[in-house]
Design an enzyme around this catalytic site. Structure first.
Site, PDB file in Angstrom:
ATOM      1  N   THR A   1       0.863  -1.183   0.000  1.00  0.00           N
ATOM      2  CA  THR A   1       0.000   0.000   0.000  1.00  0.00           C
ATOM      3  C   THR A   1       0.897   1.229   0.000  1.00  0.00           C
ATOM      4  OG1 THR A   1      -1.737  -1.146   1.231  1.00  0.00           O
ATOM      5  CG2 THR A   1      -1.777   1.265   1.263  1.00  0.00           C
TER       6      THR A   1
ATOM      7  N   MET B   1      -7.291   3.834  -5.194  1.00  0.00           N
ATOM      8  CA  MET B   1      -8.443   3.066  -4.753  1.00  0.00           C
ATOM      9  C   MET B   1      -8.141   2.292  -3.477  1.00  0.00           C
ATOM     10  SD  MET B   1     -10.834   3.944  -6.738  1.00  0.00           S
ATOM     11  CE  MET B   1     -12.043   2.821  -6.038  1.00  0.00           C
ATOM     12  N   LYS B   2      -6.920   1.806  -3.348  1.00  0.00           N
ATOM     13  CA  LYS B   2      -6.549   1.101  -2.108  1.00  0.00           C
ATOM     14  C   LYS B   2      -6.584   2.059  -0.918  1.00  0.00           C
ATOM     15  CE  LYS B   2      -5.291  -1.875   0.856  1.00  0.00           C
ATOM     16  NZ  LYS B   2      -3.970  -2.471   1.034  1.00  0.00           N
ATOM     17  N   LEU B   3      -6.107   3.284  -1.111  1.00  0.00           N
ATOM     18  CA  LEU B   3      -6.140   4.261  -0.025  1.00  0.00           C
ATOM     19  C   LEU B   3      -7.577   4.608   0.345  1.00  0.00           C
ATOM     20  CD1 LEU B   3      -3.237   6.685  -1.013  1.00  0.00           C
ATOM     21  CD2 LEU B   3      -3.199   4.841   0.675  1.00  0.00           C
TER      22      LEU B   3
END
Length: 283
Positions: free
Chosen positions: A91, A166-168
């Site tokens: 991440t 999008m992961k954040l």
């Protein structure tokens, strides 16, 4: 041949799952004992990261952050096979993912950022979600192998860094959701309500089912037909804080939300739907 760099809980179980599928995996970790522990599962551990990647066609990495990814890859690069593919599950910032894609391409290597919504057990069972974006030809080539690592690969298109963003976003929601649960339990403690009663409520009433409709409502920009007026939501928020204070418990996120509600009430939105507090985020 596959190399995997970073033998934390996620990386270690990714490696175990690969070995169970018959993949030969070379591993490295900054704390060497975490890598050598995987030898019992069939991995080959190396003390030097450049040695761990020698001969590998694909190099997976999952470490702490942008700085760690950059440092580990820089140290490993002396052992990279020409044309090797780097798949980064860390991440990181979107900017970091974009820059690494550009930099490694310039050096003749393929870099793909593929962060995941997976816990250690998901990695072992090859379930969960993996996010990708960027060069669609690269993704098309790698997707069959990535699909074997996870339950679903979600492709967010050609824009580099979109998967990182999008992961954040997903992690922000998880952090907010968990903080909300903590506040919920704090209020229950203040009101002397047992955990079993909370479980009974949410077993019957599932607010998570409201998420798609709530997202649509917040992002619509239309707040003048309220289902819950901001003034009333703010009143209830005050009751939460009052009860918590009387019960000697601490609310972490509700006071900040109350402050935001007050800001919108002062701007004249007290009679609007309370989701107006998200207006600035979508306008």
């Amino acid at each position: 041949m596959v190399a995997f760099l970073g033998m934390g809980l996620l990386g270690a179980n990714f490696v175990r799952a690969m070995i169970r599928k018959g993949v030969q995996v070379q591993v490295w970790n900054r704390t060497a004992s975490k890598a050598t522990a995987l030898e019992a599962d069939g991995a080959k551990a190396f003390a030097e990261v450049a040695d761990a990647v020698r001969g590998a066609d694909v190099i997976h990495i999952v470490v702490k952050d942008d700085a760690a990814v950059n440092e580990v890859l820089a140290n490993a690069s002396a052992g990279f096979k020409p044309g090797a593919i780097i798949i980064d599950h860390t991440t990181t910032s979107a900017e970091g993912a974009i820059q690494r894609t550009k930099d490694w391409k310039a050096r003749g290597f393929t870099y793909l950022h593929a962060p995941v919504f997976m816990g250690p057990q998901n990695a072992l069972e090859s379930t969960g979600y993996m996010l990708v974006s960027g060069d669609q030809e690269v993704i098309k080539k790698l997707e069959p192998a990535l699909s074997q690592m996870t339950g679903k690969v979600i492709n967010f298109g050609a824009e580099e860094g979109r998967a990182a963003g999008m992961k954040l976003i997903g992690n922000l929601f998880l952090v907010s959701f968990t903080a909300g649960i903590a506040d919920t339990l704090s209020l229950a403690k203040a009101l002397n309500i047992p955990l079993g009663d909370i479980s009974t409520l949410f077993d019957s009433w599932n607010p998570a089912a409201m998420l798609p409709a709530r997202l649509k409502r917040v992002s619509s920009g239309q707040y003048d037909q309220p289902s819950w007026e901001l003034n009333m939501a703010r009143k209830d928020t005050g009751l939460f804080m009052e009860a918590a204070a009387k019960g000697g418990t601490h609310l972490a996120v509700i006071p900040a939300i109350a402050k935001e509600m007050d800001r919108w009430i002062e701007k004249g939105h007290g009679n609007d739907d309370w989701t107006v507090i998200g207006k600035d985020a979508v306008s």
